[in-house]
Every structure is written in structure tokens, then in C-alpha cells.
Write an enzyme that holds these catalytic residues in place. Structure first.
Site, PDB file in Angstrom:
ATOM      1  N   TYR A  61       3.410  13.324  -8.266  1.00  0.00           N
ATOM      2  CA  TYR A  61       4.652  13.844  -8.849  1.00  0.00           C
ATOM      3  C   TYR A  61       4.483  14.069 -10.344  1.00  0.00           C
ATOM      4  CZ  TYR A  61       7.154  12.776  -4.493  1.00  0.00           C
ATOM      5  OH  TYR A  61       7.578  12.731  -3.185  1.00  0.00           O
ATOM      6  N   PRO A 231      17.311  15.518   1.575  1.00  0.00           N
ATOM      7  CA  PRO A 231      18.504  15.322   2.412  1.00  0.00           C
ATOM      8  C   PRO A 231      19.719  16.122   1.979  1.00  0.00           C
ATOM      9  CG  PRO A 231      18.270  13.481   0.896  1.00  0.00           C
ATOM     10  CD  PRO A 231      17.025  14.319   0.752  1.00  0.00           C
ATOM     11  N   LEU A 232      19.758  16.552   0.713  1.00  0.00           N
ATOM     12  CA  LEU A 232      20.897  17.327   0.223  1.00  0.00           C
ATOM     13  C   LEU A 232      20.702  18.833   0.410  1.00  0.00           C
ATOM     14  CD1 LEU A 232      21.737  15.289  -2.993  1.00  0.00           C
ATOM     15  CD2 LEU A 232      23.228  15.591  -1.003  1.00  0.00           C
ATOM     16  N   ALA A 233      19.615  19.210   1.072  1.00  0.00           N
ATOM     17  CA  ALA A 233      19.358  20.628   1.385  1.00  0.00           C
ATOM     18  C   ALA A 233      19.389  21.499   0.147  1.00  0.00           C
ATOM     19  CB  ALA A 233      20.359  21.123   2.429  1.00  0.00           C
TER      20      ALA A 233
END
Length: 325
Positions: A61, A231-233
Site C-alpha cells: 500500500y 464494501p462501500l462500492a
């Protein structure tokens, strides 16, 4: 109330995780600036303020700068280390010269990677180490040697994987004395393969689903914590511009907004709560470093408990864009 698989293994953790991928600036070798440390600090404080105590890293990252930035926070606030669970990943090697980007689960590389992770974070141990993406050349016995050495030296407490199907997990587990604790996969209201895999058994439509047959069931049977990245697309249902988006996405975003208003909460909490409503006790990894957006996720667990079956299916069917068979 169901107990999360990680808690069953003695790992005290939060229902949500903050992903630290944005920390440290760009994906380059430029030095970390003070503003990057301040941005990370604000994100961490926002997470802590809503009960998040687990932080997700990977050695790649921002080219290692995400871990280094978090290390600055740990150095400035030593008491923080005992209050949080730190997870990182290794196994992805970036392209260098004529050598392409590749995956590497060799013993030497795993050990080298973990030493680098610990040095950048400025900590003596990782709570959890994940193998980032499946390596076609993986030898489970060689991996077991590496993980055994990390465990015996106290450098890593628990181990897991990311982006693996159930067959790959079982193959690796066959050589490990300790149970794999985590599998992190992409799952969201816009990445529906994990649900479609369930409903398309014995249907031609299922031929286009590529999540991994039996993956959810295997994880639940073996008490493997499923974590969801993305997960929040990417904000598709919680405020991102929808210009050029399909009617399916626009309608689902409107439904999310209506539910949020009815439940006196935020669209983010609805999107996460839908994911967390699944009986596999999925643990979302938030990918934002924006404090306001992190705090907007505060009600996710409450929503997951109160979301009705009809509401869950309404969101699912709306997002998939057509009725169930």
C-alpha cells in the site's frame, strides 16, 4: 447474538475495520510529508471515535508508506498499540526492470516481507498476517515453515489469506498446524457474486458467477472470519456522482437513500448493514481516509441487526437489476 469468528479465536476486534491503503500519499517513492501523517491521524481518530479498533494494511500500500505513516502514529502515541488490532498482508511483488509483477509465497520472501512490515510499523508483532493473493507456485509445506517461524518468534499471532477460494484455503490448511483465521474478499452491494453463487445453483445463469463455490459455507463451518474489501462500492450508493451510471445503480442508490431516511441513519450505514446482515458475520474493511465518511458508518452494526429480510432482498434484487428466478 452471534459471536464473530475472530472473537471465537480470542481476538478482540471491532465489527468494522479501517483500511489504511490511502495513507502516506501517492503510490511512489516520494518521502512522506507531515500532511500525510496528519491526514492519517484524523482518519484513525475518526475510526476510534466510532468504536473501530482494527486496522488493515498491506506491504504494497502506497509502496510501503501506508505502514510507515501508521508507524509514525504509533511512535507518537505508544499506548495506542495495545488498544488496536493490526493486520497486514504480503505476497505481492511489484514489477522491477524486466521482471513482471508477480506473487511470491516462498519462505524467504514471506520472512523478509514481515520483517519489513514490522520495521515500517515500528512494532514487535502483527496481530494477523494475510497472504495477499494466491501464488500458483505455492508449496503449503514451505509456507508452513515460514509461518511456523514467525509464530514461534512472536512476530505474528494469527494467520489468514486474501482472495482465495475454499479449495485453496483447504490446500494451504493441510500443512498448517494452526487454523486459518481470515479470508478477505471483495464483497459489496455492487459486487454480488458472493450472493449469486448461492442462488444460482443448477441454473445456467450461474455459469457467469466466479466467486468460489462453497466458499461462504466453508468459512462458516471452519470459523474463518470473512472480511470484505471495497464494501462501500466506491460510494456508488452513498453520494458519488451517478452521471453515466446504469438505471440499476441509480435506482438502488435511491432505495438506499429512502431506507436511510426511514431508519434515521446514513446511506453508508445502509450499504454496510446490508453486507453485515449476512449470517457469515462479514467484517467490512472501510477504504476511506475521509473522517466524515468514516463517521458516517457509525450505525452499520445497528442497521445490520434491524434490517428486515424484505429490505435485504429489496436491496439485493434492485442491485442485481432483475428478479430472482
Amino acid at each position: 447474538m452471534k459471536i464473530m469468528p475472530l472473537e471465537q479465536r480470542g481476538i478482540s476486534t471491532s465489527r468494522l475495520i479501517l483500511g489504511c491503503m490511502p495513507f502516506g500519499g501517492g503510490w511512489n517513492r516520494e518521502p512522506i510529508e507531515q500532511q500525510h501523517i496528519l491526514e492519517a491521524e484524523r482518519a484513525v481518530d475518526a475510526a476510534l471515535s466510532i468504536g473501530i479498533s482494527m486496522f488493515d494494511h498491506a506491504d504494497i500500500y502506497t509502496m510501503g508508506k501506508a505502514e510507515e505513516t501508521f508507524g509514525h502514529l504509533l511512535k507518537a502515541r505508544p499506548s495506542l498499540r495495545d488498544q488496536v488490532v493490526i493486520q497486514s498482508k504480503c505476497g505481492i511483488r511489484v514489477a522491477k526492470g524486466q521482471v513482471p509483477g508477480r506473487y511470491d509465497f516462498s519462505k524467504a520472501y514471506i520472512l523478509e516481507s514481515v520483517n519489513g512490515i514490522l520495521q515500517r510499523l515500528g512494532t514487535e508483532y502483527l496481530d494477523i498476517l494475510l497472504l495477499h493473493r494466491p501464488d500458483p507456485l505455492m508449496d503449503p509445506n514451505e509456507v508452513a515453515e515460514a509461518l511456523g517461524k514467525l509464530k514461534s518468534s512472536g512476530k505474528v499471532r494469527y494467520f489468514g489469506v486474501s482472495n482465495m477460494n475454499s479449495s485453496q484455503v483447504r490446500f494451504l490448511q493441510s500443512a498448517l498446524p494452526e487454523a486459518i483465521a481470515v479470508n478477505q474478499l471483495e464483497m459489496s452491494l455492487s459486487k454480488l457474486d458472493f450472493v449469486d453463487q448461492t442462488v444460482h445453483v443448477n441454473q445456467a445463469e450461474g455459469n457467469s458467477v466466479h466467486f468460489g463455490e462453497g466458499l461462504l459455507e466453508h468459512a462458516q463451518l471452519q470459523r474463518i472470519q470473512l472480511q470484505a474489501w471495497g464494501p462501500l462500492a466506491q460510494g456508488a450508493f452513498s453520494g458519488r456522482s451517478l452521471e453515466g451510471e446504469s438505471e440499476r445503480v441509480v435506482q438502488t442508490a435511491a432505495l438506499v437513500t429512502r431506507l436511510a431516511e426511514a431508519k434515521n441513519t446514513t446511506p453508508e450505514a445502509i450499504v454496510l448493514g446490508w453486507l453485515m446482515r449476512h449470517p457469515a458475520m462479514i467484517q467490512p474493511v472501510l477504504g476511506s481516509s475521509n473522517p466524515k465518511r468514516i463517521i458516517a458508518c457509525r450505525d452499520a452494526e445497528r442497521v445490520s441487526v434491524n434490517l428486515t429480510r424484505d429490505e435485504w432482498y429489496s436491496l439485493y434484487v434492485s442491485s442485481r437489476g432483475h428478479a430472482l428466478p
